[in-house]
Scaffold this motif. Sequence first.
Motif, PDB file in Angstrom:
ATOM      1  N   GLU A 222       4.943 -17.800   6.292  1.00  0.00           N
ATOM      2  CA  GLU A 222       5.420 -16.778   5.381  1.00  0.00           C
ATOM      3  C   GLU A 222       4.459 -15.613   5.505  1.00  0.00           C
ATOM      4  OE1 GLU A 222       7.404 -19.858   2.286  1.00  0.00           O
ATOM      5  OE2 GLU A 222       5.261 -19.486   2.249  1.00  0.00           O
ATOM      6  N   PHE A 223       4.978 -14.414   5.268  1.00  0.00           N
ATOM      7  CA  PHE A 223       4.191 -13.218   5.545  1.00  0.00           C
ATOM      8  C   PHE A 223       4.566 -12.103   4.582  1.00  0.00           C
ATOM      9  CE2 PHE A 223       4.513  -9.041   7.658  1.00  0.00           C
ATOM     10  CZ  PHE A 223       3.179  -8.789   7.902  1.00  0.00           C
ATOM     11  N   ILE A 224       3.568 -11.347   4.180  1.00  0.00           N
ATOM     12  CA  ILE A 224       3.819 -10.114   3.436  1.00  0.00           C
ATOM     13  C   ILE A 224       2.682  -9.139   3.723  1.00  0.00           C
ATOM     14  CG2 ILE A 224       2.724 -10.919   1.297  1.00  0.00           C
ATOM     15  CD1 ILE A 224       4.897  -9.174  -0.161  1.00  0.00           C
ATOM     16  N   PRO A 225       3.025  -7.887   4.062  1.00  0.00           N
ATOM     17  CA  PRO A 225       1.984  -6.859   4.197  1.00  0.00           C
ATOM     18  C   PRO A 225       1.739  -6.208   2.829  1.00  0.00           C
ATOM     19  CG  PRO A 225       4.067  -5.999   4.993  1.00  0.00           C
ATOM     20  CD  PRO A 225       4.318  -7.425   4.548  1.00  0.00           C
ATOM     21  N   ILE A 226       0.484  -5.978   2.534  1.00  0.00           N
ATOM     22  CA  ILE A 226       0.076  -5.340   1.279  1.00  0.00           C
ATOM     23  C   ILE A 226      -0.731  -4.102   1.638  1.00  0.00           C
ATOM     24  CG2 ILE A 226      -1.294  -5.594  -0.834  1.00  0.00           C
ATOM     25  CD1 ILE A 226       1.102  -7.416  -0.849  1.00  0.00           C
ATOM     26  N   PHE A 227      -0.393  -2.992   1.053  1.00  0.00           N
ATOM     27  CA  PHE A 227      -1.112  -1.743   1.272  1.00  0.00           C
ATOM     28  C   PHE A 227      -2.024  -1.544   0.071  1.00  0.00           C
ATOM     29  CE2 PHE A 227       3.306  -1.597   2.688  1.00  0.00           C
ATOM     30  CZ  PHE A 227       3.119  -1.545   4.053  1.00  0.00           C
ATOM     31  N   ILE A 228      -3.321  -1.643   0.277  1.00  0.00           N
ATOM     32  CA  ILE A 228      -4.219  -1.597  -0.879  1.00  0.00           C
ATOM     33  C   ILE A 228      -4.843  -0.223  -1.102  1.00  0.00           C
ATOM     34  CG2 ILE A 228      -4.637  -4.064  -0.842  1.00  0.00           C
ATOM     35  CD1 ILE A 228      -7.368  -3.530   0.325  1.00  0.00           C
ATOM     36  N   GLY A 229      -4.465   0.739  -0.301  1.00  0.00           N
ATOM     37  CA  GLY A 229      -4.959   2.098  -0.524  1.00  0.00           C
ATOM     38  C   GLY A 229      -6.185   2.420   0.303  1.00  0.00           C
ATOM     39  N   ARG A 230      -6.899   3.446  -0.134  1.00  0.00           N
ATOM     40  CA  ARG A 230      -8.096   3.892   0.593  1.00  0.00           C
ATOM     41  C   ARG A 230      -9.298   3.048   0.213  1.00  0.00           C
ATOM     42  NH1 ARG A 230      -7.634   8.424   3.494  1.00  0.00           N
ATOM     43  NH2 ARG A 230      -9.850   8.882   3.471  1.00  0.00           N
ATOM     44  N   VAL A 231      -9.947   2.520   1.240  1.00  0.00           N
ATOM     45  CA  VAL A 231     -11.160   1.734   1.067  1.00  0.00           C
ATOM     46  C   VAL A 231     -12.162   2.233   2.090  1.00  0.00           C
ATOM     47  CG1 VAL A 231     -12.168  -0.566   1.136  1.00  0.00           C
ATOM     48  CG2 VAL A 231      -9.830  -0.274   0.299  1.00  0.00           C
ATOM     49  N   ARG A 232     -13.295   2.690   1.603  1.00  0.00           N
ATOM     50  CA  ARG A 232     -14.351   3.219   2.475  1.00  0.00           C
ATOM     51  C   ARG A 232     -13.812   4.271   3.450  1.00  0.00           C
ATOM     52  NH1 ARG A 232     -17.643  -2.433   3.603  1.00  0.00           N
ATOM     53  NH2 ARG A 232     -17.910  -2.926   1.425  1.00  0.00           N
ATOM     54  N   GLY A 233     -12.904   5.102   2.951  1.00  0.00           N
ATOM     55  CA  GLY A 233     -12.367   6.196   3.745  1.00  0.00           C
ATOM     56  C   GLY A 233     -11.216   5.833   4.663  1.00  0.00           C
ATOM     57  N   PHE A 234     -10.760   4.597   4.622  1.00  0.00           N
ATOM     58  CA  PHE A 234      -9.664   4.146   5.470  1.00  0.00           C
ATOM     59  C   PHE A 234      -8.480   3.706   4.603  1.00  0.00           C
ATOM     60  CE2 PHE A 234     -13.182   3.835   8.328  1.00  0.00           C
ATOM     61  CZ  PHE A 234     -12.653   4.055   9.586  1.00  0.00           C
ATOM     62  N   HIS A 235      -7.264   3.898   5.115  1.00  0.00           N
ATOM     63  CA  HIS A 235      -6.059   3.347   4.499  1.00  0.00           C
ATOM     64  C   HIS A 235      -6.007   1.886   4.934  1.00  0.00           C
ATOM     65  CE1 HIS A 235      -4.537   7.249   3.257  1.00  0.00           C
ATOM     66  NE2 HIS A 235      -4.924   7.698   4.435  1.00  0.00           N
ATOM     67  N   MET A 236      -6.133   0.970   3.988  1.00  0.00           N
ATOM     68  CA  MET A 236      -6.234  -0.449   4.336  1.00  0.00           C
ATOM     69  C   MET A 236      -4.935  -1.187   4.051  1.00  0.00           C
ATOM     70  SD  MET A 236      -9.165  -3.149   3.331  1.00  0.00           S
ATOM     71  CE  MET A 236      -9.296  -4.709   4.168  1.00  0.00           C
ATOM     72  N   ARG A 237      -4.518  -1.960   5.042  1.00  0.00           N
ATOM     73  CA  ARG A 237      -3.335  -2.812   4.934  1.00  0.00           C
ATOM     74  C   ARG A 237      -3.770  -4.236   5.241  1.00  0.00           C
ATOM     75  NH1 ARG A 237       1.783  -1.383   8.483  1.00  0.00           N
ATOM     76  NH2 ARG A 237       1.338   0.500   7.356  1.00  0.00           N
ATOM     77  N   LEU A 238      -3.350  -5.156   4.386  1.00  0.00           N
ATOM     78  CA  LEU A 238      -3.619  -6.570   4.599  1.00  0.00           C
ATOM     79  C   LEU A 238      -2.331  -7.257   5.013  1.00  0.00           C
ATOM     80  CD1 LEU A 238      -5.782  -7.359   1.441  1.00  0.00           C
ATOM     81  CD2 LEU A 238      -6.580  -6.794   3.744  1.00  0.00           C
TER      82      LEU A 238
END
Length: 189
Positions: free
Chosen positions: A58-74
Amino acid sequence: MAFVNRKTRELNAKIVYVGAPGAGKTQNLRTIAKRTEEKHKGEFVALGQGSGKTNYFEFIPIFIGRVRGFHMRLHLYALPGRSGYAASRRMIMKGADAVVFVADSDPAHLQDNLEWLKTLRAELGGADVPVVFQFNKRDLHNAISSEQLKGMLGVNGHPAFEAVATQGYGVLDTLKAAARTVLDRLAEA
């Protein structure tokens, strides 16, 4: 290994939830999906699910926003706990940036936890992937104590969290710790 695009300032990381059948891996992902705003998540995908069991992943991408200047996706994955899917598990585990080991707090499942932890270590094959432990089903009246689970599972300083995934308790704390391990690793590189 996390994919970092310095030009576009994007960071993509893979976190894999593993554990014995019924430990709560899928419930963790479903709770995360439920508690994440629509604009911050992608589609929840369940491949090969039948009779309530995960067959492939099972899979889901989560966009957590800007972290340390980067757009972070898990990219969050839950692996099947049932035997017979070793090839599927190995494929999904490849390139994992962090692992969440979901342990079932039910004493009847202690041996399952130990066997799946052994399986996880074998599948990692000595790779240096951070592991975060989650002791799920803390609401059981006969739950094994967290201290006992830490000792039996050899937590040895790894982050560990109590959880009741069906109620959301501890789920986001576990995810945040896993994401933090990824960021800490990237900062060291």
